[in-house]
Design a protein around this motif. Structure first.
Motif, PDB file in Angstrom:
ATOM      1  N   ASN A 146       0.818  -1.213   0.000  1.00  0.00           N
ATOM      2  CA  ASN A 146       0.000   0.000   0.000  1.00  0.00           C
ATOM      3  C   ASN A 146       0.855   1.269   0.000  1.00  0.00           C
ATOM      4  OD1 ASN A 146      -2.580  -0.972  -0.187  1.00  0.00           O
ATOM      5  ND2 ASN A 146      -2.954  -1.030   2.018  1.00  0.00           N
ATOM      6  N   ILE A 147       2.016   1.203   0.659  1.00  0.00           N
ATOM      7  CA  ILE A 147       2.908   2.363   0.674  1.00  0.00           C
ATOM      8  C   ILE A 147       3.422   2.648  -0.730  1.00  0.00           C
ATOM      9  CG2 ILE A 147       5.196   3.127   1.463  1.00  0.00           C
ATOM     10  CD1 ILE A 147       4.486   1.704   4.147  1.00  0.00           C
ATOM     11  N   ALA A 148       3.772   1.582  -1.465  1.00  0.00           N
ATOM     12  CA  ALA A 148       4.189   1.768  -2.859  1.00  0.00           C
ATOM     13  C   ALA A 148       3.037   2.320  -3.693  1.00  0.00           C
ATOM     14  CB  ALA A 148       4.676   0.441  -3.436  1.00  0.00           C
ATOM     15  N   ALA A 149       1.825   1.785  -3.457  1.00  0.00           N
ATOM     16  CA  ALA A 149       0.650   2.244  -4.202  1.00  0.00           C
ATOM     17  C   ALA A 149       0.315   3.698  -3.880  1.00  0.00           C
ATOM     18  CB  ALA A 149      -0.542   1.344  -3.889  1.00  0.00           C
ATOM     19  N   LYS A 150       0.603   4.118  -2.643  1.00  0.00           N
ATOM     20  CA  LYS A 150       0.328   5.504  -2.254  1.00  0.00           C
ATOM     21  C   LYS A 150       1.126   6.497  -3.102  1.00  0.00           C
ATOM     22  CE  LYS A 150      -2.123   6.730   1.619  1.00  0.00           C
ATOM     23  NZ  LYS A 150      -2.198   7.753   2.671  1.00  0.00           N
ATOM     24  N   HIS A 151       2.338   6.090  -3.485  1.00  0.00           N
ATOM     25  CA  HIS A 151       3.139   6.954  -4.350  1.00  0.00           C
ATOM     26  C   HIS A 151       2.458   7.114  -5.711  1.00  0.00           C
ATOM     27  CE1 HIS A 151       6.505   8.821  -6.329  1.00  0.00           C
ATOM     28  NE2 HIS A 151       6.642   7.794  -7.167  1.00  0.00           N
ATOM     29  N   LEU A 152       1.951   6.017  -6.257  1.00  0.00           N
ATOM     30  CA  LEU A 152       1.228   6.085  -7.534  1.00  0.00           C
ATOM     31  C   LEU A 152      -0.044   6.917  -7.393  1.00  0.00           C
ATOM     32  CD1 LEU A 152       1.643   2.398  -8.728  1.00  0.00           C
ATOM     33  CD2 LEU A 152       2.687   4.423  -9.736  1.00  0.00           C
ATOM     34  N   HIS A 153      -0.701   6.783  -6.244  1.00  0.00           N
ATOM     35  CA  HIS A 153      -1.902   7.575  -5.971  1.00  0.00           C
ATOM     36  C   HIS A 153      -1.564   9.058  -5.934  1.00  0.00           C
ATOM     37  CE1 HIS A 153      -4.822   9.336  -2.918  1.00  0.00           C
ATOM     38  NE2 HIS A 153      -5.593   9.032  -3.946  1.00  0.00           N
ATOM     39  N   GLY A 154      -0.436   9.397  -5.296  1.00  0.00           N
ATOM     40  CA  GLY A 154      -0.020  10.792  -5.229  1.00  0.00           C
ATOM     41  C   GLY A 154       0.295  11.363  -6.607  1.00  0.00           C
ATOM     42  N   ARG A 155       0.924  10.556  -7.457  1.00  0.00           N
ATOM     43  CA  ARG A 155       1.205  11.010  -8.815  1.00  0.00           C
ATOM     44  C   ARG A 155      -0.085  11.199  -9.604  1.00  0.00           C
ATOM     45  NH1 ARG A 155       5.690   7.169 -11.382  1.00  0.00           N
ATOM     46  NH2 ARG A 155       5.190   8.542 -13.141  1.00  0.00           N
ATOM     47  N   TRP A 156      -1.061  10.343  -9.336  1.00  0.00           N
ATOM     48  CA  TRP A 156      -2.361  10.450 -10.024  1.00  0.00           C
ATOM     49  C   TRP A 156      -3.085  11.730  -9.593  1.00  0.00           C
ATOM     50  CZ3 TRP A 156      -7.330  10.143  -7.727  1.00  0.00           C
ATOM     51  CH2 TRP A 156      -8.381  10.088  -8.641  1.00  0.00           C
ATOM     52  N   LEU A 157      -2.992  12.043  -8.306  1.00  0.00           N
ATOM     53  CA  LEU A 157      -3.640  13.259  -7.813  1.00  0.00           C
ATOM     54  C   LEU A 157      -2.983  14.504  -8.396  1.00  0.00           C
ATOM     55  CD1 LEU A 157      -4.173  12.471  -4.017  1.00  0.00           C
ATOM     56  CD2 LEU A 157      -5.954  12.732  -5.754  1.00  0.00           C
ATOM     57  N   GLY A 158      -1.644  14.491  -8.435  1.00  0.00           N
ATOM     58  CA  GLY A 158      -0.920  15.643  -8.954  1.00  0.00           C
ATOM     59  C   GLY A 158      -0.889  16.782  -7.948  1.00  0.00           C
ATOM     60  N   PRO A 159      -0.167  17.851  -8.251  1.00  0.00           N
ATOM     61  CA  PRO A 159      -0.013  18.974  -7.325  1.00  0.00           C
ATOM     62  C   PRO A 159      -1.260  19.855  -7.197  1.00  0.00           C
ATOM     63  CG  PRO A 159       1.070  19.452  -9.406  1.00  0.00           C
ATOM     64  CD  PRO A 159       0.597  18.032  -9.498  1.00  0.00           C
ATOM     65  N   LYS A 160      -2.226  19.672  -8.101  1.00  0.00           N
ATOM     66  CA  LYS A 160      -3.386  20.575  -8.088  1.00  0.00           C
ATOM     67  C   LYS A 160      -4.251  20.435  -6.844  1.00  0.00           C
ATOM     68  CE  LYS A 160      -5.945  17.294 -10.980  1.00  0.00           C
ATOM     69  NZ  LYS A 160      -6.613  17.087 -12.272  1.00  0.00           N
ATOM     70  N   VAL A 161      -4.152  19.304  -6.132  1.00  0.00           N
ATOM     71  CA  VAL A 161      -4.993  19.103  -4.947  1.00  0.00           C
ATOM     72  C   VAL A 161      -4.253  19.457  -3.661  1.00  0.00           C
ATOM     73  CG1 VAL A 161      -6.322  17.294  -6.078  1.00  0.00           C
ATOM     74  CG2 VAL A 161      -4.299  16.690  -4.738  1.00  0.00           C
ATOM     75  N   LYS A 162      -2.995  19.920  -3.781  1.00  0.00           N
ATOM     76  CA  LYS A 162      -2.212  20.220  -2.593  1.00  0.00           C
ATOM     77  C   LYS A 162      -2.889  21.291  -1.747  1.00  0.00           C
ATOM     78  CE  LYS A 162       2.478  21.357  -1.106  1.00  0.00           C
ATOM     79  NZ  LYS A 162       3.849  21.703  -1.548  1.00  0.00           N
ATOM     80  N   GLY A 163      -3.079  20.980  -0.469  1.00  0.00           N
ATOM     81  CA  GLY A 163      -3.697  21.929   0.454  1.00  0.00           C
ATOM     82  C   GLY A 163      -5.213  21.944   0.403  1.00  0.00           C
ATOM     83  N   LYS A 164      -5.809  21.123  -0.461  1.00  0.00           N
ATOM     84  CA  LYS A 164      -7.266  21.083  -0.584  1.00  0.00           C
ATOM     85  C   LYS A 164      -7.799  19.771  -0.023  1.00  0.00           C
ATOM     86  CE  LYS A 164      -7.236  23.840  -4.842  1.00  0.00           C
ATOM     87  NZ  LYS A 164      -7.635  23.868  -6.274  1.00  0.00           N
ATOM     88  N   LYS A 165      -9.033  19.806   0.424  1.00  0.00           N
ATOM     89  CA  LYS A 165      -9.653  18.605   0.942  1.00  0.00           C
ATOM     90  C   LYS A 165     -10.027  17.682  -0.209  1.00  0.00           C
ATOM     91  CE  LYS A 165     -13.316  17.022   4.025  1.00  0.00           C
ATOM     92  NZ  LYS A 165     -14.455  17.426   4.889  1.00  0.00           N
ATOM     93  N   LEU A 166      -9.677  16.399  -0.087  1.00  0.00           N
ATOM     94  CA  LEU A 166      -9.943  15.455  -1.162  1.00  0.00           C
ATOM     95  C   LEU A 166     -11.421  15.102  -1.236  1.00  0.00           C
ATOM     96  CD1 LEU A 166      -6.994  12.890  -0.815  1.00  0.00           C
ATOM     97  CD2 LEU A 166      -7.162  14.855  -2.337  1.00  0.00           C
ATOM     98  N   LYS A 167     -11.883  14.918  -2.443  1.00  0.00           N
ATOM     99  CA  LYS A 167     -13.227  14.386  -2.636  1.00  0.00           C
ATOM    100  C   LYS A 167     -13.206  12.897  -2.344  1.00  0.00           C
ATOM    101  CE  LYS A 167     -14.057  17.690  -6.389  1.00  0.00           C
ATOM    102  NZ  LYS A 167     -14.358  17.831  -7.835  1.00  0.00           N
ATOM    103  N   ASP A 168     -14.383  12.324  -2.073  1.00  0.00           N
ATOM    104  CA  ASP A 168     -14.446  10.894  -1.774  1.00  0.00           C
ATOM    105  C   ASP A 168     -13.870  10.059  -2.912  1.00  0.00           C
ATOM    106  OD1 ASP A 168     -15.518  11.287   0.698  1.00  0.00           O
ATOM    107  OD2 ASP A 168     -17.605  11.025   0.061  1.00  0.00           O
ATOM    108  N   SER A 169     -14.116  10.471  -4.144  1.00  0.00           N
ATOM    109  CA  SER A 169     -13.633   9.718  -5.299  1.00  0.00           C
ATOM    110  C   SER A 169     -12.115   9.783  -5.436  1.00  0.00           C
ATOM    111  CB  SER A 169     -14.283  10.245  -6.585  1.00  0.00           C
ATOM    112  OG  SER A 169     -13.965  11.618  -6.773  1.00  0.00           O
ATOM    113  N   GLN A 170     -11.489  10.783  -4.755  1.00  0.00           N
ATOM    114  CA  GLN A 170     -10.047  10.954  -4.857  1.00  0.00           C
ATOM    115  C   GLN A 170      -9.283  10.263  -3.729  1.00  0.00           C
ATOM    116  OE1 GLN A 170      -9.981  15.264  -4.815  1.00  0.00           O
ATOM    117  NE2 GLN A 170      -9.631  15.356  -7.037  1.00  0.00           N
ATOM    118  N   ARG A 171      -9.993   9.774  -2.741  1.00  0.00           N
ATOM    119  CA  ARG A 171      -9.331   9.153  -1.596  1.00  0.00           C
ATOM    120  C   ARG A 171      -8.654   7.848  -1.997  1.00  0.00           C
ATOM    121  NH1 ARG A 171     -10.281  11.805   2.959  1.00  0.00           N
ATOM    122  NH2 ARG A 171     -12.055  13.238   3.038  1.00  0.00           N
TER     123      ARG A 171
END
Length: 459
Positions: free
Chosen positions: A423-448
């Motif tokens: 899951n830790i490895a997958a979290k890195h892929l998740h972070g790349r998928w989110l990108g910097p545009k969500v930094k500092g913003k609350k995630l939507k349920d679909s983005q969790r």
């Protein structure tokens, strides 16, 4: 050599006391201002040191150490730690101090305190290591004779020094350049070196010496050298996640970009934990009598952590992996440090620090680049131990005990630490998928993370 080191030691602390009144001004400067001022301090230090009986290499080393220590002090303050200006250590003999206190004692309490001080282990009177950044006759040169023996030429003092003595070096090979050199000088010394064949082949003959430090410890001299290597960077194709814990120092798993597992491994930590507990108990019983140092038994922990790091680097190299490690900055903060802002310190911190698990991250920082792989990236580990990697179901009851993970939704079963590593490895892929545009913003349920995992598994 010892005289040269002591002179450099006194010069360093003299400069640190000279710049201490400027601490408040330095703290208020911005990043660019500090950088500029530290460069000025380096130049000022060189000029002030010219009047002292120091070699050219010692002047350059001390002048570099001073702004470096000031910079470290400022960085600690920036991180919120309660740092103070570096002070020269007290090197007085506690036996002499205790004897004076015993003579002046007027009651049983002060007499007992004086006796206890007398039996305190004395602090080392060794000078600071002498930094040498030059790799020529005015600094340090590693030399090899015709019999394959290794020597070091170290520039130590000025030609006017009372220790100046003409030394002749004839037909020796400069290990750094491979050239045969001969020279005469009265500003240094030629010293034989001892090192293992492995160090000789892995560093001295294959790397290029960059800098060195002359160290004096327990009546012996040591030369610590840094080497530069030309390593071809490896393009990563997979991701290796690492979960650190108590039962296992490190559990790791390699996944591909489609989240499919490729291999995994573990380094057990129970033996280390039991060993350290036994040593801590013994240290607590004998410390008052003998002042026993813990340095010797900490080496065992270092050995275990280095072994784990070597296994991880080998796996990462084989699979061309980007290593991903959980961010334990809050947990790894010791009681002497302030925790990062908005981070809660866990009771697990004491166990983590005692077993030196945080050291694994520091070791990987240099071992991975040494083989051409990028440094490890860190991810926020929240939820990685209780989120199902197979279906994305998030529930704390998925992990009912330390060893096993059983998903209440899909029934997926796996060792809990290996599952968390994936899951830790997958979290890195998740972070790349989110990108910097969500930094500092609350995630939507679909983005969790859990919902993202579920989506990835369904596609």
């Amino acid at each position: 050599m010892l005289d040269s080191m002591r002179r450099a030691d006194r010069a360093f602390w003299k400069l640190m006391r000279h710049y201490e009144p400027q601490a408040d001004v330095l703290i208020k400067l911005d990043k660019a201002g500090r950088k500029q001022r530290l460069r000025e301090i380096n130049r000022e230090a060189v000029k002030m040191l010219q009047a002292l009986q120091l070699s050219a290499s010692a002047i350059a080393g001390v002048a570099e150490d001073v702004p470096s220590h000031i910079s470290s002090f400022l960085e600690l303050l920036d991180k919120g730690q309660d740092a103070s200006w570096p002070q020269q250590p007290d090197r007085l003999n506690p036996y002499t101090d205790g004897l004076d206190a015993l003579v002046k004692s007027i009651d049983v309490e002060s007499e007992s305190a004086a006796r206890e001080l007398m039996f305190t282990k004395p602090k080392s009177n060794d000078p600071r290591p002498l930094t040498i950044n030059r790799n020529d006759i005015r600094g340090t040169i590693l030399l090899e004779d015709t019999k394959g023996r290794l020597f070091a030429w170290v520039n130590l003092h000025k030609a006017t020094s009372r220790f100046a003595k003409r030394v002749s070096v004839t037909d020796m090979v400069d290990v750094r350049t491979g050239e045969v050199v001969s020279f005469r000088s009265s500003t240094g010394a030629l010293m034989p070196l001892e090192c293992s064949t492995w160090h000789l082949d892995a560093f001295v003959r294959t790397g290029r010496m960059h800098s060195s430090r002359l160290i004096y410890r327990k009546s012996d001299f040591y030369l610590a050298c840094t080497f530069l290597f030309e390593i071809e960077n490896i393009e990563t194709e997979t991701y290796l996640g690492i979960d650190r814990g108590i039962e296992y120092i490190a559990a790791w798993k390699v996944i591909d970009k489609d989240l499919q597992p490729l291999t995994s491994g573990m380094t057990e930590g129970r033996t280390l934990r039991e060993y350290q507990r036994a040593k801590e108990k013994r240290a607590a019983e004998t410390q008052r009598k003998k002042g026993e140092s813990r340095v010797s038994w900490r080496r065992y922990a270092d050995h275990v952590v280095h072994t784990a790091a070597n296994e991880i680097v080998s796996a990462a190299l084989k699979h061309k992996s980007q290593v991903v490690i959980e961010d334990l900055s809050a947990i790894a903060q010791g009681p002497q440090h302030k925790r990062p802002k908005f981070r809660r310190r866990s009771n697990f911190a004491r166990v983590l620090n005692r077993a030196q698990y945080q050291k694994l991250s520091n070791i990987l920082e240099y071992k991975l680049p040494a083989v051409g792989l990028p440094k490890p990236v860190k991810v926020w580990a929240a939820g990685t131990s209780i989120t199902c990697n197979a279906c994305g179901y998030y529930d704390k009851d998925n992990r009912k005990d330390q060893a096993n993970f059983i998903c209440l939704n899909c029934g997926h079963m796996e060792n809990a630490d290996a599952h968390a590593a994936g899951n830790i490895a997958a979290k890195h892929l998740h972070g790349r998928w989110l990108g910097p545009k969500v930094k500092g913003k609350k995630l939507k349920d679909s983005q969790r993370f859990g919902n993202w995992l579920k989506t990835q598994r369904e596609t």
